[in-house]
Design a protein around this motif. Structure first.
Motif, PDB file in Angstrom:
ATOM      1  N   HIS A 134       0.859  -1.185   0.000  1.00 24.44           N
ATOM      2  CA  HIS A 134       0.000   0.000   0.000  1.00 24.44           C
ATOM      3  C   HIS A 134       0.892   1.232   0.000  1.00 24.44           C
ATOM      4  O   HIS A 134       1.805   1.356   0.818  1.00 24.44           O
ATOM      5  N   ILE A 135       0.639   2.137  -0.934  1.00 24.27           N
ATOM      6  CA  ILE A 135       1.450   3.347  -1.057  1.00 24.27           C
ATOM      7  C   ILE A 135       0.778   4.479  -0.281  1.00 24.27           C
ATOM      8  O   ILE A 135      -0.392   4.796  -0.509  1.00 24.27           O
ATOM      9  N   VAL A 136       1.529   5.070   0.644  1.00 28.61           N
ATOM     10  CA  VAL A 136       1.033   6.232   1.380  1.00 28.61           C
ATOM     11  C   VAL A 136       1.652   7.476   0.758  1.00 28.61           C
ATOM     12  O   VAL A 136       2.878   7.651   0.768  1.00 28.61           O
ATOM     13  N   TYR A 137       0.800   8.330   0.186  1.00 28.64           N
ATOM     14  CA  TYR A 137       1.279   9.508  -0.548  1.00 28.64           C
ATOM     15  C   TYR A 137       0.788  10.778   0.139  1.00 28.64           C
ATOM     16  O   TYR A 137      -0.396  10.920   0.441  1.00 28.64           O
ATOM     17  N   ARG A 138       1.724  11.692   0.389  1.00 24.81           N
ATOM     18  CA  ARG A 138       1.377  12.975   1.005  1.00 24.81           C
ATOM     19  C   ARG A 138       1.956  14.089   0.157  1.00 24.81           C
ATOM     20  O   ARG A 138       3.178  14.193   0.027  1.00 24.81           O
ATOM     21  N   LYS A 139       1.089  14.905  -0.419  1.00 21.68           N
ATOM     22  CA  LYS A 139       1.526  15.956  -1.338  1.00 21.68           C
ATOM     23  C   LYS A 139       2.406  16.979  -0.629  1.00 21.68           C
ATOM     24  O   LYS A 139       3.431  17.409  -1.149  1.00 21.68           O
ATOM     25  N   ASP A 140       1.986  17.415   0.566  1.00 21.82           N
ATOM     26  CA  ASP A 140       2.767  18.355   1.369  1.00 21.82           C
ATOM     27  C   ASP A 140       2.350  18.220   2.826  1.00 21.82           C
ATOM     28  O   ASP A 140       1.470  17.429   3.172  1.00 21.82           O
ATOM     29  N   GLU A 141       2.994  19.005   3.686  1.00 17.37           N
ATOM     30  CA  GLU A 141       2.741  18.899   5.121  1.00 17.37           C
ATOM     31  C   GLU A 141       1.316  19.284   5.503  1.00 17.37           C
ATOM     32  O   GLU A 141       0.805  18.865   6.543  1.00 17.37           O
ATOM     33  N   ASN A 142       0.678  20.116   4.682  1.00 20.29           N
ATOM     34  CA  ASN A 142      -0.666  20.589   4.999  1.00 20.29           C
ATOM     35  C   ASN A 142      -1.770  19.703   4.421  1.00 20.29           C
ATOM     36  O   ASN A 142      -2.949  19.978   4.602  1.00 20.29           O
ATOM     37  N   THR A 143      -1.362  18.647   3.719  1.00 19.58           N
ATOM     38  CA  THR A 143      -2.321  17.752   3.085  1.00 19.58           C
ATOM     39  C   THR A 143      -2.326  16.409   3.823  1.00 19.58           C
ATOM     40  O   THR A 143      -1.256  15.857   4.091  1.00 19.58           O
ATOM     41  N   PRO A 144      -3.490  15.887   4.165  1.00 18.06           N
ATOM     42  CA  PRO A 144      -3.521  14.586   4.845  1.00 18.06           C
ATOM     43  C   PRO A 144      -3.001  13.479   3.936  1.00 18.06           C
ATOM     44  O   PRO A 144      -3.142  13.559   2.711  1.00 18.06           O
ATOM     45  N   PRO A 145      -2.398  12.456   4.508  1.00 18.93           N
ATOM     46  CA  PRO A 145      -1.860  11.359   3.676  1.00 18.93           C
ATOM     47  C   PRO A 145      -2.973  10.609   2.953  1.00 18.93           C
ATOM     48  O   PRO A 145      -4.078  10.455   3.459  1.00 18.93           O
ATOM     49  N   GLU A 146      -2.627  10.172   1.737  1.00 21.09           N
ATOM     50  CA  GLU A 146      -3.560   9.413   0.910  1.00 21.09           C
ATOM     51  C   GLU A 146      -3.012   8.002   0.720  1.00 21.09           C
ATOM     52  O   GLU A 146      -1.837   7.824   0.391  1.00 21.09           O
ATOM     53  N   ILE A 147      -3.833   7.003   0.956  1.00 14.03           N
ATOM     54  CA  ILE A 147      -3.418   5.612   0.751  1.00 14.03           C
ATOM     55  C   ILE A 147      -3.841   5.187  -0.646  1.00 14.03           C
ATOM     56  O   ILE A 147      -5.028   5.231  -0.992  1.00 14.03           O
ATOM     57  N   ILE A 148      -2.870   4.814  -1.456  1.00  9.64           N
ATOM     58  CA  ILE A 148      -3.109   4.453  -2.854  1.00  9.64           C
ATOM     59  C   ILE A 148      -2.987   2.947  -3.012  1.00  9.64           C
ATOM     60  O   ILE A 148      -2.014   2.332  -2.551  1.00  9.64           O
ATOM     61  N   ASP A 149      -3.961   2.356  -3.648  1.00  4.01           N
ATOM     62  CA  ASP A 149      -3.938   0.918  -3.930  1.00  4.01           C
ATOM     63  C   ASP A 149      -3.264   0.695  -5.282  1.00  4.01           C
ATOM     64  O   ASP A 149      -3.842   1.021  -6.323  1.00  4.01           O
TER      65      ASP A 149
END
Length: 291
Positions: A134-149
């Motif tokens: 599972h890839i955890v992607y965070r655009k920047d510090e102010n954006t919540p992390p997104e879990i990518i399948d």
């Protein structure tokens, strides 16, 4: 034989003696896999290594070849953070290209130069056990992390090296496609660097060599670093001197060193006979990462 050639052979002698009997895992990828001359050079290097008493184990990639076949089949490739999103039709192509076409081409090339190579995938004898990544992607510090399948992209959970050891003892050269198998028999596409790192650790390899398309690790002034320890490398990553595509290779190197591999070499596979120049000369050509 000219004096220059004799000097080269004499320079190589202490390294041949040092590496005799040592297991060396090589991640084979990048431009070295697509240029016809470099493919020949790689096969010759591997055969020579085997003949002088080393035990090379090859883990190969094949991303460009996979993309070409997918394109011809009308299947679009999508990447997230450098990883190919892999659904079932894509996984079928990945397994066909890596375990079939690419793997057997490498095997044939080595055998043509007098080696005894055997092609494997991670499914053979339960060599590479894996689970879904599972890839955890965070655009920047102010954006919540997104879990990518990413689909059928996996990460290594365990390596069973018995088949590699058996082949090596019989004089064979294992050539491994980075395809793993899950608990329920699922097939997973795994990053070849990570597979090479895990196999090197499982074999307690003396060396892990990562063939890349760059010369190695560079300092803040742009100078190639010939040898560096893991602590200094970590400082360079934290200071953003090492960035981009080199970071995954550094993380792989750190993991290998932590798990018993003596040294990791990051070298430019676009240079002819890169393996021999790195292992058997005083200066080498790339970056040696040590504990």
């Amino acid at each position: 034989m000219t004096p220059k050639v004799a000097d080269i052979l004499v320079e190589a002698l202490p390294y041949i003696r040092k590496f005799y009997g040592m297991t060396i895992v090589i991640k084979y990828g990048g431009h070295a896999m697509s240029d016809p001359q470099l493919k020949e050079d790689f096969a010759q290097d591997i055969v020579l290594m085997k003949f002088v008493g080393l035990n090379p184990v090859i883990v190969h990639g094949g991303g460009p070849q996979i993309s070409q076949v997918l394109s011809r089949m009308g299947i679009e490739s999508t990447f997230v953070r450098g990883m190919r999103l892999t659904d079932e039709p894509t996984m079928d192509v990945v397994e066909m290209v890596l375990g079939g076409k690419v793997n057997k081409e490498i095997v044939a090339q080595i055998n043509r130069h007098g080696g005894k190579a055997v092609g494997l995938s991670g499914k053979d004898a339960g060599l590479i056990l894996a689970e879904k990544l599972h890839i955890v992607y965070r655009k920047d510090e102010n954006t919540p992390p997104e879990i990518i399948d990413p689909g059928l992209v996996g990460q290594v959970t365990d390596i069973n090296p018995d088949i590699i050891n058996t082949l090596a003892e019989k004089g064979f050269i294992p050539v491994i496609a980075p395809v793993g198998v899950g608990k329920s028999g699922e097939t997973y596409n795994i990053n070849a660097d990570l597979v090479a790192c895990s196999i090197a650790a499982a074999l307690s390899a003396g060396r892990l060599i990562l063939l890349t398309d760059v010369d190695g690790v560079f300092d803040a002034s742009g100078n190639l670093i010939s040898s560096i320890n893991s602590k200094a490398v970590r400082k360079m990553v934290d200071g953003k001197i090492i960035s981009g595509g080199m970071i995954p290779k550094i993380e792989c190197s750190m993991k290998a060193l932590k798990n018993g591999v003596e040294k990791v070499h990051i070298i430019n596979g676009k240079k002819r006979h890169a393996l021999l120049l790195e292992l058997f000369t005083d200066k080498g050509i790339g970056t040696e990462v040590r504990k």
